[in-house]
Design an enzyme around this catalytic site. Structure first.
Site, PDB file in Angstrom:
ATOM      1  N   GLU A 159     144.922  -5.015 -66.458  1.00 18.24           N
ATOM      2  CA  GLU A 159     145.766  -4.585 -67.577  1.00 18.24           C
ATOM      3  C   GLU A 159     147.239  -4.940 -67.364  1.00 18.24           C
ATOM      4  OE1 GLU A 159     144.841  -0.440 -67.821  1.00 18.24           O
ATOM      5  OE2 GLU A 159     142.980  -0.798 -68.904  1.00 18.24           O
ATOM      6  N   GLU A 313     135.815  -1.894 -69.662  1.00 17.82           N
ATOM      7  CA  GLU A 313     135.907  -0.477 -69.291  1.00 17.82           C
ATOM      8  C   GLU A 313     135.762   0.396 -70.526  1.00 17.82           C
ATOM      9  OE1 GLU A 313     139.541   0.767 -67.401  1.00 17.82           O
ATOM     10  OE2 GLU A 313     139.573  -0.936 -66.061  1.00 17.82           O
TER      11      GLU A 313
HETATM   12  C1  GAL Z   1     142.242   2.025 -67.437  1.00 17.55           C
HETATM   13  C2  GAL Z   1     142.489   1.472 -66.043  1.00 17.55           C
HETATM   14  C3  GAL Z   1     141.631   2.167 -65.027  1.00 17.55           C
HETATM   15  C4  GAL Z   1     141.723   3.656 -65.193  1.00 17.55           C
HETATM   16  C5  GAL Z   1     141.376   4.017 -66.613  1.00 17.55           C
HETATM   17  C6  GAL Z   1     141.453   5.494 -66.860  1.00 17.55           C
HETATM   18  O1  GAL Z   1     143.184   1.629 -68.333  1.00 17.55           O
HETATM   19  O2  GAL Z   1     142.214   0.099 -66.013  1.00 17.55           O
HETATM   20  O3  GAL Z   1     142.059   1.788 -63.744  1.00 17.55           O
HETATM   21  O4  GAL Z   1     143.010   4.082 -64.891  1.00 17.55           O
HETATM   22  O5  GAL Z   1     142.286   3.399 -67.472  1.00 17.55           O
HETATM   23  O6  GAL Z   1     141.145   5.786 -68.207  1.00 17.55           O
END
Ligand code: GAL
Length: 687
Positions: A159, A313
């Site tokens: 990100e 994710e």
């Molecule tokens: C994402 C990030 C992860 C974690 C997650 C929590 O944006 O890539 O490492 O922090 O958020 O929601």
């Protein structure tokens, strides 16, 4: 719409099954647990994990001294279990030794505050030491694992988006500006520096938009946003070069994110990625979360130019909303959300993260294996999701190159629109790019339309309806593409505060929206922002709020007019016949029911239908994903009533026919239906 696959841009991700799994951080756990993790992954059907995202401090304990033994062991174990690895470069979080050795590589905020290690993302993207160290660790990883059989792709960084305002950034920003403007006089003109005595006589007088006494120069601020996106892209490219130079051939990506901020210009980024990937966290516990997932899915597929992409994710359950509020995911939602992304072209459903951590800053963030362990509601749903993805594996057909979804409606999308409205001296505090775009997408989602997002300046002639909410600035190419779309018979809808300015954010004189007045057949001589407590009624019963304008007709006709106040009787929505098409202008913000009613009329006039011909029952989502031999209907019942789907096909999840009596889909339930070849007759109704 049916279009030839575009051969430029990301090639898309091809897999012969859906990827299922997520971030796996074995280094946080004793090795004695690893085998148990792998056994649980097999139980759940996990076939892909992202390893190493935040492992820098344990991979390189001293500068140039690498410790790969633990990574060797876990990659070997994963490979033996048939689980593929998306190997990350850990550059989002340099280790403490790095920041102490190179304090100039720590980020500095706009107000001069120095940030330190102890959290994550403590780096300055322009610091030479950070860039060199990033390339070095990417090289070391690729040399060691470039031909490892477990590694299926590379996940560079995490990100991108750490802003810094230090002297390294200032130097790099000036180099970028010199390339863009060449002549300082052109920068002064573009930035309108005659205002408030900002004229620059030397390039090195220019700074990043650091904290100032009063309002920033908006063009300076937007140019800095554009620069930062390019600077992050340059960081990414350097790691790509490192990985390729070390001989690794797997596809390379990075994970985007779209929360209430936006740091990247995704169209230019996506043209360089081997495939697009996205992290997505619902912004609402309620039903609007489903529209948010759809928004993320449609954007990702569009940035991938219609090709398959990857949901890198999402959360299996509890997630932090807006810093301090926690939201959970109720039963069934993980499956419905995952299928929503997949229906929109994701080649999998990955999560952050495999195991909920025992401690640390994200201790309360959900994991696929929650703190309670495998004997839990969440893990049972995880296992059911793994089984469901295996059941629908044929949909992942690697022969499908796109478009994976056909849409006749497109929304113009560009980060410039977002960044231009970050200027806080606008005529209304309610002018907000992402809300305007979300509202338009939400109204279409609720009526069951397939939607693409498109880049300003791209060829839009294949779309029957193009929507332009809140695109303040338009360059010449964007204007020409809109003209061509309408001229060749398309329908265009432009909302207020779009096309007002050029790419330097200079307002075009002579009446708004100056860039496209003739296309719309209107001239607005005055904006009349509304008090937030007030709404305006329009002559056809629609309701507006937040904004109104004094619209004069040049060649357009009024579709509806303001009923009250000083604008009573004046046009509110207009239509202009232009070439073979029609261009509408909407001069107020329509509330959701009004927006739905308006878009329903416009799309019907343009001959565009929802996916199943008519709007689905409330809360039911229907998306058609293209295969090579078949199309697949995803029906996701987020609503509270059972619905029945009837038509010639087979539900892959239950292996039942949808013909004859149809298929009952309970509230909260889902179906993924392989349509019989040539099937057109579908009905979906509350049972
Ligand atoms: C994402 C990030 C992860 C974690 C997650 C929590 O944006 O890539 O490492 O922090 O958020 O929601």
């Amino acid at each position: 719409m049916s279009q030839e696959p575009d051969t430029s841009g990301p090639s898309g991700i091809t897999t012969d099954r859906f990827l299922f799994g997520g971030d796996y951080n074995p280094e946080q756990w004793p090795e004695t647990l690893w085998q148990q993790d792998i056994e649980l992954m097999r139980v759940a059907g996990v076939n892909a994990v992202t390893v190493g995202v935040f492992s820098w401090a344990l991979l390189e304990r001293e500068e140039g001294i690498y410790t790969f033994d633990w990574l060797d062991r876990i990659l070997g174990m994963l490979h033996a279990a048939g689980i593929g690895v998306i190997l990350a470069t850990p550059t989002a979080s340099p280790p403490p030794w790095f920041t102490l050795t190179h304090p100039d590589a720590l980020p500095i905020r706009a107000d001069g505050t120095q940030l330190w290690h102890g959290s994550r993302d403590a780096y300055c993207p322009s610091a030479p030491a950070y860039r060199a160290a990033s390339s070095a660790i990417a090289t070391a990883l690729a040399e060691r694992y470039g031909s490892h059989p477990a590694v299926t792709s590379w996940h560079v960084h995490n990100e991108y988006g750490t802003f810094c305002f230090c002297d390294h950034v200032a130097e790099s920003f000036r180099r970028w500006l010199r390339r863009k403007y060449e002549d300082l006089a052109d920068l002064n003109r573009a930035w309108y520096t005659a205002f408030w005595s900002q004229n620059y006589t030397q390039w090195d007088q220019i700074l990043p938009p650091r904290a100032t006494q009063y309002l920033h120069n908006p063009t300076h601020a937007v140019d800095f946003r554009r620069f930062m996106s390019d600077e992050f892209l340059q960081c990414w490219r350097e790691q790509r070069t490192a990985i390729r130079s070390a001989g690794a051939n797997q596809p390379i990506t990075t994970n985007y994110m779209l929360p209430p901020w936006n740091h990247l210009e995704q169209w230019s980024w996506s043209a360089e990625l081997d495939f697009v990937s996205m992290d997505h966290y619902l912004d609402s516990e309620g039903p609007d979360g489903e529209t948010h997932a759809a928004y993320a899915g449609d954007l990702s597929r569009s940035w991938a130019l219609g090709r398959p992409w990857l949901l890198m994710e999402q959360a299996a359950g509890v997630v932090t909303l807006h810093g301090n509020r926690y939201a959970s995911k109720g039963p069934g939602r993980m499956l419905r959300n995952s299928l929503s992304y997949i229906a929109r072209g994701s080649q999998g459903a990955l999560f952050f993260q495999w195991r909920a951590p025992a401690a640390g800053a994200e201790v309360w963030h959900a994991g696929l294996v929650p703190h309670a362990g495998a004997d839990s509601r969440v893990f049972k749903e995880v296992t059911a999701l793994g089984a469901a993805l295996a059941q629908i594996a044929e949909v992942a057909d690697p022969a499908v190159q796109g478009p994976v979804v056909d849409a006749d409606v497109a929304i113009l999308w560009h980060a410039d629109g977002w960044w231009a409205l970050e200027n806080r001296s606008l005529p209304s505090e309610h002018l907000d790019y992402s809300s305007a775009v979300r509202a338009t997408h939400r109204a279409l989602w609720q009526q069951g339309f397939a939607v693409d997002f498109v880049r300003p300046g791209a060829d839009l002639t294949a779309y029957r309806v193009v929507l332009v909410p809140s695109m303040f600035s338009l360059d010449d190419a964007a204007v020409a593409a809109l003209r061509a779309q309408v001229g060749t018979g398309g329908t265009l809808v432009v909302w207020y505060f779009s096309g007002v300015a050029d790419q330097d954010l200079h307002v075009t004189p002579g009446g708004y929206p100056g860039r496209i007045r003739d296309l719309l057949g209107v001239r607005v001589d005055e904006f009349l922002p509304l008090d937030p407590a007030h709404t305006v009624e329009l002559s056809d019963g629609l309701i507006g709020d937040q904004w109104s304008e004094n619209v004069q007709l040049t060649t357009a006709t009024a579709v509806t007019s303001y009923l009250q106040g000083e604008l009573a009787g004046r046009p509110a929505i207009t239509r202009n016949d232009y070439g073979n098409g029609a261009a509408y202008y909407v001069s107020t913000r329509l509330d959701l029911p009004s927006l739905k009613a308006f878009l329903s009329t416009v799309t019907a006039q343009a001959g565009v239908c929802p996916v199943l011909g008519s709007a689905p029952p409330a809360g039911v989502e229907v998306i058609r994903r293209n295969g090579v031999d078949h199309h697949y209907l995803f029906v996701l019942n987020h609503g509270s009533e059972p619905v029945r789907l009837s038509g010639p096909g087979t539900d892959l999840l239950t292996e039942t026919s949808t013909a004859a009596g149809g298929l009952l889909i309970n509230a909260g339930g889902v179906a993924v239906v392989r349509e019989d070849v040539g099937a057109t007759e579908w009905s979906l109704a509350v049972d």
